[in-house]
Design a protein around this motif. Structure first.
Motif, PDB file in Angstrom:
ATOM      1  N   ASP A  90      41.412  43.906  90.313  1.00 30.48           N
ATOM      2  CA  ASP A  90      40.964  42.931  89.304  1.00 30.48           C
ATOM      3  C   ASP A  90      40.296  41.717  89.947  1.00 30.48           C
ATOM      4  N   CYS A  91      40.912  41.268  91.025  1.00 31.61           N
ATOM      5  CA  CYS A  91      40.374  40.096  91.729  1.00 31.61           C
ATOM      6  C   CYS A  91      38.981  40.439  92.271  1.00 31.61           C
ATOM      7  N   THR A  94      36.448  40.327  89.509  1.00 32.61           N
ATOM      8  CA  THR A  94      36.067  38.947  89.153  1.00 32.61           C
ATOM      9  C   THR A  94      35.109  38.389  90.208  1.00 32.61           C
ATOM     10  N   TYR A 122      34.937  29.763  87.700  1.00 35.56           N
ATOM     11  CA  TYR A 122      35.625  30.876  88.371  1.00 35.56           C
ATOM     12  C   TYR A 122      36.967  30.504  88.987  1.00 35.56           C
ATOM     13  N   ARG A 125      39.496  30.974  86.293  1.00 34.72           N
ATOM     14  CA  ARG A 125      39.636  32.407  85.965  1.00 34.72           C
ATOM     15  C   ARG A 125      40.520  33.080  87.006  1.00 34.72           C
ATOM     16  N   GLN A 129      44.427  34.672  86.592  1.00 33.58           N
ATOM     17  CA  GLN A 129      44.602  36.093  86.913  1.00 33.58           C
ATOM     18  C   GLN A 129      45.706  36.282  87.967  1.00 33.58           C
TER      19      GLN A 129
END
Ligand code: ASP
Ligand code: MG
Length: 461
Positions: A90-91, A94, A122, A125, A129
């Motif tokens: 996921d990282c 992003t 970002y 975000r 996360q």
């Protein structure tokens, strides 16, 4: 339900982040947690834009540094296994978005306000996360949602957006409620929202406090807690005066004035969305979570000495615009302010007399503002003068404008330790009195006035 805001100062490294997560696991179930970027990340992202604009080769290293900061924490908090693998995926996803933006601006050779806001967003975000993944690993159910998914609606002004609380309220009603039932922790990135056209717009530097206030006001929360690594608002800066004491209760106006010129406890706009709903803000120290902290709420609480804090800032410069008959010349203030604003410079305050207009600016803005005014044609002034080594002292307290003699006491205290007061502004705010002294006199002035109001008998030096 509460909204809790966790600042970047609490998210410095793997150790502090682990401590915050433990505290959140204990206290944030069923609540919304608005997060800042990890400390330093927003600067890295913004500075990275300039580097990557000219040097394509730098993109990998900027993105790599951002990645390392987050992965270091992730590896510390999550054991090797499927959860860490999922988070890493996921990282990376992003970060691919971020990388594309850097390539985009390198390719177009342009940093537009639009792209700058997306890049700056970002940090938040990534932290939302990371924190939600880490929390799940440790057995507390958590999830995260982006402001664009929840519907945090703004007016679309890049870099300085204002939220539309009513619209946000409508959006949240449908999208948030179902998520809050399960008693999980909901992480939401602070700092930005989306315009009606879906554009990412940030609330300005330090804007996560404001974002959290917007969410609190629009979600029907009972209060906003701001988690920091300090106790709250103090009666003076403890670096100058170790004996400064905690202010337990403040009004919205007092908090806003102090936030604006003094301590960096709170973003000055935080009180805006909460005032109408009369929602309290509680400042909590994560190092002393059961301490009382500061409480900001509706209603005026006049303290016995009236003065609650002697705040100061050295981030102040004065540009003096000398012109005759200022008070009689229609439009002169507007012309001068417009010329400065056209160059993107913010005026903190204005003090005028018949012969001059003094613009109070951030110190770094004095030079650019001077150039902006010199470029005016025709010039509506005779000459300019600047003071770049000034400091501003702010005396804040409800009841200040109604109690006679406060200003006189301040100036007597200053005079008794031979501090010259160079400019005064009293009146525009009923809860604040500002004055300017030389930077070299600042500590003396703050100490003398603080001593005068907070330890009465020894007040005369
Ligand atoms: N991360 C943003 C900044 O550094 C917003 C915030 O932390 O409040 O300005
Ligand atoms: Mg902050």
């Amino acid at each position: 339900m509460k909204v809790i805001k966790v600042g970047g100062g609490c998210l410095r490294n793997k150790k502090t982040i682990a401590e915050i997560l433990a505290l959140l696991a204990e206290r944030a179930r069923g609540h919304i947690v608005v997060v800042s970027a990890l400390s330093g990340i927003t600067d890295l992202l913004i500075d990275g834009m300039k580097t990557c604009l000219l040097d394509e080769g730098a993109i990998a290293s900027v993105v790599g540094r951002v990645k390392n900061r987050h992965m270091l924490v992730a590896r510390h908090l999550m054991p090797a296994g499927p959860r860490l693998r999922n988070y890493t995926r996921d990282c990376n996803r992003t970060l691919t978005g971020l990388e594309r933006l850097y390539y985009g601006l390198n390719f177009t050779r342009e940093i537009t306000p639009r792209i700058a806001d997306v890049v700056a967003s970002y940090g938040e975000r990534l932290s939302a996360q990371l924190l939600s993944a880490a929390m799940n690993t440790n057995g507390t159910k958590a999830t995260h949602r982006l402001p664009e998914d929840l519907g945090v609606v703004t007016d679309g002004k890049y870099g300085d957006a204002t939220a539309d609380v009513k619209q946000t309220e409508k959006q949240l009603r449908q999208r948030l409620r179902p998520m809050m039932k399960s008693g999980q922790v909901l992480f939401v990135p602070g700092f930005y929202g989306v315009s009606r056209d879906g554009e990412i717009t940030t609330f300005g530097r330090g804007g996560s406090d404001y974002a959290a206030a917007v969410l609190a006001a629009a979600s029907g929360a009972e209060c906003l807690e701001i988690w920091k690594d300090v106790d709250g608002f103090l009666s003076a800066d403890p670096r100058i005066l170790p004996e400064a004491s905690l202010i337990g209760e403040l009004s919205y106006d007092e908090a806003a004035e102090l936030a604006y010129f003094g301590a960096k406890i709170l973003h000055p706009r935080t009180v805006e969305p909460l005032r109408a709903k009369r929602l309290p803000i509680l400042i909590k120290n994560t190092l002393d979570p059961d301490g009382t902290g500061s409480r900001i709420a509706a209603g005026r609480r006049v303290s016995s000495e009236v003065v609650k804090s002697v705040a100061h800032t050295t981030d102040i410069g004065i540009l003096k615009v000398h012109a005759s008959g200022v008070g009689m010349r229609r439009g002169i203030l507007g012309e001068v302010a417009a010329a400065v604003a056209a160059d993107g410079i913010n005026i903190k305050s204005v003090v005028t007399s018949q012969t001059s207009i003094s613009l109070l600016l951030a110190r770094r803005d004095v030079g650019p503002a001077r150039r902006a005014l010199m470029a005016m044609k025709p010039r509506p002034f005779r000459r300019l003068g600047a003071a770049e080594t000034a400091a501003l002292v702010a005396i804040v307290g409800e009841g200040l404008s109604r109690k006679p003699g406060i200003a006189a006491r301040c100036f007597t205290a200053a005079a008794e330790c031979a501090v010259n007061v160079e400019m005064i502004a009293f009146g525009p705010s009923p809860v604040a009195l500002y004055f300017i002294v030389k930077e070299t006199d600042l500590h003396k002035a703050v100490a003398a006035i603080h001593r005068h109001f907070f330890s009465a008998p020894q007040c005369l030096i």
